[in-house]
Design a protein around this motif. Structure first.
Motif, PDB file in Angstrom:
ATOM      1  N   PRO A 125       0.772  -1.159  -0.116  1.00 22.83           N
ATOM      2  CA  PRO A 125       0.060   0.051   0.089  1.00 22.83           C
ATOM      3  C   PRO A 125       0.847   1.193   0.112  1.00 22.83           C
ATOM      4  CG  PRO A 125      -0.778  -1.699   1.611  1.00 22.83           C
ATOM      5  CD  PRO A 125       0.565  -2.193   1.139  1.00 22.83           C
ATOM      6  N   HIS A 126       1.973   1.090   0.330  1.00 22.55           N
ATOM      7  CA  HIS A 126       3.034   2.347   0.525  1.00 22.55           C
ATOM      8  C   HIS A 126       3.826   2.492  -0.884  1.00 22.55           C
ATOM      9  CE1 HIS A 126       1.315   2.452   4.409  1.00 22.55           C
ATOM     10  NE2 HIS A 126       1.829   1.396   4.719  1.00 22.55           N
ATOM     11  N   TYR A 127       3.807   1.583  -1.685  1.00 19.34           N
ATOM     12  CA  TYR A 127       5.059   1.607  -2.675  1.00 19.34           C
ATOM     13  C   TYR A 127       4.626   2.386  -3.893  1.00 19.34           C
ATOM     14  CZ  TYR A 127       7.590  -2.715  -0.773  1.00 19.34           C
ATOM     15  OH  TYR A 127       8.423  -3.516  -0.036  1.00 19.34           O
ATOM     16  N   PHE A 128       3.402   2.425  -4.295  1.00 19.44           N
ATOM     17  CA  PHE A 128       3.110   3.032  -5.722  1.00 19.44           C
ATOM     18  C   PHE A 128       2.150   4.285  -5.383  1.00 19.44           C
ATOM     19  CE2 PHE A 128       3.443  -1.649  -5.929  1.00 19.44           C
ATOM     20  CZ  PHE A 128       4.638  -1.536  -6.625  1.00 19.44           C
ATOM     21  N   HIS A 129       2.383   5.184  -6.391  1.00 23.55           N
ATOM     22  CA  HIS A 129       1.422   6.271  -6.394  1.00 23.55           C
ATOM     23  C   HIS A 129      -0.003   5.780  -6.449  1.00 23.55           C
ATOM     24  CE1 HIS A 129      -0.494  10.075  -6.877  1.00 23.55           C
ATOM     25  NE2 HIS A 129      -0.295  10.034  -8.199  1.00 23.55           N
ATOM     26  N   ASN A 132      -1.260  -0.726  -8.845  1.00 16.96           N
ATOM     27  CA  ASN A 132      -0.746  -1.383 -10.388  1.00 16.96           C
ATOM     28  C   ASN A 132      -0.330  -3.093 -10.006  1.00 16.96           C
ATOM     29  OD1 ASN A 132       1.321  -2.190 -12.343  1.00 16.96           O
ATOM     30  ND2 ASN A 132       0.836  -0.296 -13.058  1.00 16.96           N
ATOM     31  N   GLU A 133      -1.169  -3.634 -10.737  1.00 14.79           N
ATOM     32  CA  GLU A 133      -1.247  -4.916 -10.615  1.00 14.79           C
ATOM     33  C   GLU A 133       0.274  -5.682 -11.041  1.00 14.79           C
ATOM     34  OE1 GLU A 133      -1.898  -8.916  -9.295  1.00 14.79           O
ATOM     35  OE2 GLU A 133      -3.219  -6.951  -8.926  1.00 14.79           O
ATOM     36  N   GLN A 134       0.568  -5.261 -12.181  1.00 14.74           N
ATOM     37  CA  GLN A 134       1.926  -5.719 -12.620  1.00 14.74           C
ATOM     38  C   GLN A 134       3.180  -5.347 -11.843  1.00 14.74           C
ATOM     39  OE1 GLN A 134       2.971  -3.774 -16.730  1.00 14.74           O
ATOM     40  NE2 GLN A 134       5.155  -4.891 -16.515  1.00 14.74           N
ATOM     41  N   TYR A 135       3.298  -4.117 -11.168  1.00 16.03           N
ATOM     42  CA  TYR A 135       4.463  -3.768 -10.289  1.00 16.03           C
ATOM     43  C   TYR A 135       4.243  -4.333  -9.058  1.00 16.03           C
ATOM     44  CZ  TYR A 135       4.685   0.212 -13.617  1.00 16.03           C
ATOM     45  OH  TYR A 135       4.819   1.005 -14.837  1.00 16.03           O
ATOM     46  N   SER A 136       2.901  -4.413  -8.650  1.00 14.19           N
ATOM     47  CA  SER A 136       2.725  -5.499  -7.414  1.00 14.19           C
ATOM     48  C   SER A 136       3.262  -6.769  -7.487  1.00 14.19           C
ATOM     49  CB  SER A 136       1.251  -5.390  -6.791  1.00 14.19           C
ATOM     50  OG  SER A 136       0.908  -3.935  -6.520  1.00 14.19           O
ATOM     51  N   PHE A 212       8.451   3.416  -5.551  1.00 16.87           N
ATOM     52  CA  PHE A 212       9.150   2.661  -6.550  1.00 16.87           C
ATOM     53  C   PHE A 212       9.361   3.204  -7.834  1.00 16.87           C
ATOM     54  CE2 PHE A 212       8.812  -2.043  -5.205  1.00 16.87           C
ATOM     55  CZ  PHE A 212       9.154  -1.924  -3.765  1.00 16.87           C
ATOM     56  N   ILE A 213      10.288   4.272  -8.012  1.00 21.27           N
ATOM     57  CA  ILE A 213      10.439   4.998  -9.081  1.00 21.27           C
ATOM     58  C   ILE A 213      11.091   3.880 -10.193  1.00 21.27           C
ATOM     59  CG2 ILE A 213      12.070   6.830  -9.966  1.00 21.27           C
ATOM     60  CD1 ILE A 213      11.698   8.522  -7.306  1.00 21.27           C
ATOM     61  N   PRO A 214      11.850   3.332  -9.929  1.00 26.57           N
ATOM     62  CA  PRO A 214      12.440   2.551 -11.200  1.00 26.57           C
ATOM     63  C   PRO A 214      11.572   1.780 -11.915  1.00 26.57           C
ATOM     64  CG  PRO A 214      13.987   2.085  -9.274  1.00 26.57           C
ATOM     65  CD  PRO A 214      12.467   2.837  -8.708  1.00 26.57           C
ATOM     66  N   LEU A 215      10.348   1.166 -11.124  1.00 24.11           N
ATOM     67  CA  LEU A 215       9.167   0.707 -11.874  1.00 24.11           C
ATOM     68  C   LEU A 215       8.217   1.908 -12.408  1.00 24.11           C
ATOM     69  CD1 LEU A 215       8.012  -2.140  -9.821  1.00 24.11           C
ATOM     70  CD2 LEU A 215       9.494  -2.207 -11.848  1.00 24.11           C
ATOM     71  N   GLU A 216       7.685   2.768 -11.516  1.00 26.50           N
ATOM     72  CA  GLU A 216       6.474   3.661 -12.040  1.00 26.50           C
ATOM     73  C   GLU A 216       7.312   4.800 -13.084  1.00 26.50           C
ATOM     74  OE1 GLU A 216       3.222   4.608  -8.740  1.00 26.50           O
ATOM     75  OE2 GLU A 216       5.316   4.651  -7.884  1.00 26.50           O
ATOM     76  N   ARG A 217       8.381   5.157 -12.903  1.00 28.99           N
ATOM     77  CA  ARG A 217       8.897   6.061 -13.886  1.00 28.99           C
ATOM     78  C   ARG A 217      10.281   5.651 -14.658  1.00 28.99           C
ATOM     79  NH1 ARG A 217       7.229  11.413 -13.396  1.00 28.99           N
ATOM     80  NH2 ARG A 217       8.340  11.569 -15.585  1.00 28.99           N
TER      81      ARG A 217
END
Length: 233
Positions: A125-129, A132-136, A212-217
């Motif tokens: 719950p604290h990782y992503f803005h 996102n199922e793929q990133y999770s 998780f910037i390396p994934l989200e951006r």
């Protein structure tokens, strides 16, 4: 000819999967990325010692979250190894007084049930803005690959870490701080504090992302990292 190696220090329950996009981009640009494997090391000092045994020559370092904390410990113990340092979604702080007890409960829960349950309730719950199922799924896969022993060791390490703002303030190395505008774990005020403490530093805050910037951006981060590395040449 390959350019200098680049060492990537991962965050809690992260491995090379977290940096898949960055690894491809770095290799395509002629760099040789190495992701340091933190598995059984139960203190930040042990993680820094492992890093020192792998990184045998001065090079740029990228530290993500917990990896940034390790990088700052290495900057204190072996500054000669760090050509320049990029800290992504990291912080300088010692653990809050209430956190060690919480971490012990999380370790006990992971041992009694499974690591995915702890990740889903306390971490994801604290990782992503934005959810996102793929990133999770990437986060869950990494956690399962590293396992409960690594989880326990890493949480112990985080619980006993030191504040490192003085290291940031005293270094003459070039530092780059990258943070997510919606990061609730290492928020923008912490990024600003570290940047203000280091005379020779840059700060980049990215919108539309959390921790998780390396994934989200990933694409934006790739451009930033390549520009940073080229500036060191």
């Amino acid at each position: 000819m390959a350019k200098n190696p680049v060492y990537i220090l991962p965050g809690t329950l992260c491995n090379q999967r977290m940096f898949a996009a960055q690894i491809v981009a770095l290799k395509n640009a002629g760099y040789t990325p190495h992701v340091i494997p933190f598995t059984q090391q139960a203190s930040i000092a042990e993680m820094a010692e492992l890093t020192k045994t792998i990184a045998l020559e001065p090079a740029p370092f990228i530290g993500f979250s917990m990896g940034g904390i390790v990088a700052l410990a290495l900057l204190k113990s072996n500054p000669e190894l760090i050509q320049s340092l990029c800290l992504i979604s990291s912080n300088h702080l010692a653990d809050k007084p209430e956190r060690p007890a919480i971490r012990l409960k999380q370790i006990a829960q992971a041992n009694s049930t499974n690591i995915e349950d702890v990740l889903k309730s306390d971490f994801l719950p604290h990782y992503f803005h934005q959810p996102n199922e793929q990133y999770s799924q990437i986060a869950l896969t990494m956690a399962n690959e590293l396992g409960v022993n690594a989880f326990s060791a890493q949480l112990q390490a985080l619980a006993t870490r030191e504040d490192t703002l003085n290291i940031i303030a005293q270094t003459a190395k070039k530092l780059l701080f990258i943070g997510g505008e919606h990061d609730v774990l290492c928020p923008t005020n912490i990024q600003q504090t570290m940047h203000n403490a280091c005379a020779n530093s840059d700060l980049i805050l990215l919108g539309n992302c959390g921790h998780f910037i390396p994934l989200e951006r990933s694409n934006t981060l790739n451009v930033i990292l390549l520009d940073w590395l080229e500036s060191l040449s």
